[in-house]
Design a protein around this motif. Sequence first.
Motif, short mmCIF file in Angstrom:
data_model
loop_
_atom_site.label_atom_id
_atom_site.label_comp_id
_atom_site.label_asym_id
_atom_site.label_seq_id
_atom_site.Cartn_x
_atom_site.Cartn_y
_atom_site.Cartn_z
N HIS A 108 100.87 -0.78 -1.57
CA HIS A 108 99.80 -0.19 -0.74
C HIS A 108 98.56 -1.07 -0.73
O HIS A 108 97.94 -1.29 0.32
N LYS A 109 98.18 -1.57 -1.89
CA LYS A 109 96.96 -2.37 -1.98
C LYS A 109 97.14 -3.75 -1.32
O LYS A 109 96.20 -4.27 -0.71
N CYS A 110 98.32 -4.32 -1.43
CA CYS A 110 98.59 -5.58 -0.71
C CYS A 110 98.52 -5.34 0.80
O CYS A 110 97.96 -6.15 1.54
N ALA A 111 99.09 -4.22 1.23
CA ALA A 111 99.07 -3.89 2.65
C ALA A 111 97.63 -3.72 3.14
O ALA A 111 97.27 -4.17 4.24
N GLN A 112 96.79 -3.09 2.33
CA GLN A 112 95.39 -2.89 2.70
C GLN A 112 94.62 -4.21 2.81
O GLN A 112 93.53 -4.26 3.40
N HIS A 113 95.19 -5.28 2.23
CA HIS A 113 94.53 -6.59 2.25
C HIS A 113 95.44 -7.67 2.82
O HIS A 113 95.33 -8.84 2.47
N ASN A 114 96.35 -7.28 3.72
CA ASN A 114 97.29 -8.28 4.24
C ASN A 114 96.63 -9.26 5.18
O ASN A 114 97.24 -10.28 5.54
N ASP A 115 95.39 -8.99 5.60
CA ASP A 115 94.66 -10.00 6.38
C ASP A 115 94.37 -11.24 5.53
O ASP A 115 94.26 -12.35 6.06
N ILE A 116 94.26 -11.04 4.22
CA ILE A 116 94.06 -12.16 3.28
C ILE A 116 95.38 -12.64 2.72
O ILE A 116 95.63 -13.85 2.62
N LEU A 117 96.25 -11.70 2.37
CA LEU A 117 97.46 -12.03 1.61
C LEU A 117 98.64 -12.46 2.46
O LEU A 117 99.62 -13.00 1.95
N GLY A 118 98.62 -12.18 3.76
CA GLY A 118 99.69 -12.65 4.64
C GLY A 118 100.92 -11.78 4.62
O GLY A 118 100.85 -10.57 4.41
N ASP A 119 102.08 -12.39 4.82
CA ASP A 119 103.35 -11.66 4.85
C ASP A 119 103.65 -11.07 3.48
O ASP A 119 103.42 -11.71 2.44
N LEU A 120 104.20 -9.86 3.49
CA LEU A 120 104.50 -9.15 2.25
C LEU A 120 105.99 -8.92 2.11
O LEU A 120 106.68 -8.60 3.09
N HIS A 121 106.48 -9.05 0.88
CA HIS A 121 107.90 -8.84 0.58
C HIS A 121 108.00 -8.09 -0.75
O HIS A 121 107.20 -8.32 -1.66
N ILE A 122 108.98 -7.21 -0.86
CA ILE A 122 109.20 -6.48 -2.11
C ILE A 122 110.68 -6.52 -2.44
O ILE A 122 111.53 -6.32 -1.58
N LYS A 166 103.95 2.77 5.44
CA LYS A 166 103.86 3.07 6.87
C LYS A 166 103.33 4.48 7.11
O LYS A 166 102.50 4.69 8.01
N GLU A 167 103.78 5.43 6.29
CA GLU A 167 103.34 6.81 6.46
C GLU A 167 101.83 6.94 6.28
O GLU A 167 101.16 7.67 7.02
N LYS A 168 101.29 6.21 5.31
CA LYS A 168 99.86 6.30 5.03
C LYS A 168 99.06 5.26 5.83
O LYS A 168 97.84 5.16 5.65
N LYS A 169 99.76 4.51 6.66
CA LYS A 169 99.12 3.52 7.54
C LYS A 169 98.23 2.57 6.74
O LYS A 169 97.06 2.33 7.07
N SER A 170 98.81 2.04 5.68
CA SER A 170 98.05 1.19 4.77
C SER A 170 97.87 -0.24 5.26
O SER A 170 96.97 -0.94 4.80
N MET A 171 98.71 -0.71 6.18
CA MET A 171 98.62 -2.09 6.65
C MET A 171 97.29 -2.29 7.38
O MET A 171 96.99 -1.62 8.37
N LYS A 172 96.50 -3.25 6.90
CA LYS A 172 95.20 -3.49 7.52
C LYS A 172 95.35 -4.12 8.89
O LYS A 172 94.64 -3.75 9.84
N VAL A 173 96.25 -5.11 8.99
CA VAL A 173 96.56 -5.73 10.28
C VAL A 173 98.07 -5.73 10.45
O VAL A 173 98.83 -5.61 9.49
N LYS A 174 98.51 -5.83 11.67
CA LYS A 174 99.95 -5.87 11.93
C LYS A 174 100.55 -7.09 11.26
O LYS A 174 100.01 -8.20 11.35
N GLY A 175 101.68 -6.90 10.58
CA GLY A 175 102.27 -8.03 9.88
C GLY A 175 103.62 -7.69 9.29
O GLY A 175 104.16 -6.60 9.47
#
Length: 412
Positions: free
Chosen positions: A19-33, A49-58
């Motif tokens: 969630h926190k990476c998603a909230q800062h994906n404008d800095i962190l870029g593509d995310l993988h788990i 996705k449910e909590k709409k945590s992604m800051k920018v589309k990615g």
Amino acid sequence: MKKNILIIGAGGVAQVVAHKCAQHNDILGDLHIASRTLQKCESIIASVKEKKSMKVKGVFETHHLDAMDIKSTADLIRKTKSQIVINVGSAFLNMSVLSACIETGAAYIDTAIHEDPLKICETPPWYANYEWPRREECEARKVTAILGAGFDPGVVNAYAALAHHDYFDKISDIDIIDINAGSHGRWFATNFDPEINFREFTGQVWSWQDSKWVSNKMFEIGHEWDLPVVGRRNTYMTGHDEIHSLSKNLDVPNIRFWMGFGERYITVFNVLKNLGLLSEQPIKTAEGLEVVPLKVVKAVLPDPSSLAPDYTGKTCIGDLIKGEKDGKERELFIYNIADHKEAYLETGSQAISYTAGVPAVAAAILVALGDWDVKTMANVEELPPKPFLKKLDEMGLPTRIREGKEDKKLDL
């Protein structure tokens, strides 16, 4: 700037990290788990996705991975073009994931000391048994490896560094106090992986006193503290990760760790231990089945991630620090208060996972931006504490300082 994150693990802490990476994906870029259990990874992304945590589309993708397999982990790092790996899987994985990062050049971040499944409570300083011998290799390959970037270890290390740099000329004592004043509503459960939880308390209790290692038994030494918000709480001195690095990196003669335990936990723990049910040595049942008692106990207890929806109350974790400043005695309590319900509403995890996961992402952001991209191995207290604590304040874990009757938010 480093981009793209690979999160390894799919428990409660991993959910917070996601969630926190998603909230800062404008800095962190593509995310993988990635995890051995792909379904858990998929559930975490569904929560994001449910909590709409992604800051920018990615990008946020799941991957199946046995992180004990160094080659497979290195291959996944290359495939995802991840430049930062946040390892919040089992502590048994640390050295394998670190090896893959060294091989690929990716920055490495974890939240706990490495553990060997066959050994419990090793000879201190524990980091010298595994991580520290690879420091020169990290430096030679210019690989950043941040060790123990959770809360304890992690934030409490930064509190100690802050005190050392800004508040004291000389420190005599650091008492790290960890209180969970929350309630999960279950008769008995552990707040994180039962196997790791019980292992932490079945061996010797190592503390750093009079500049040497001292051993005690679990629940042998207790102390009551009067703390902000949570009030008077009973604790017991236990061994813990941060003592093993702080004792080396800061010139402090006394460093102890205290954790709060309820009477029910102590009773259940002692019964399980005395019956041999915390043993990791395989035994055979009357039917000829080979089982590991501790793994059976783990199987029958609630999954820690299932506790979050019903959790109420708060945590209080901090450093009580004593020493001298300008020739006068000084005592400070540097701490954080976190709320279980607030953590759940934001990330779907309780506050114990929240306090461990948020700092790891703050560290990743500092590595990505270059502030902590030190291109060597470091424990948190070896790094500038203020950028870290400022980022934590912005991300939901503000720092407070109590001195005498004055209690205030740390101004960064």
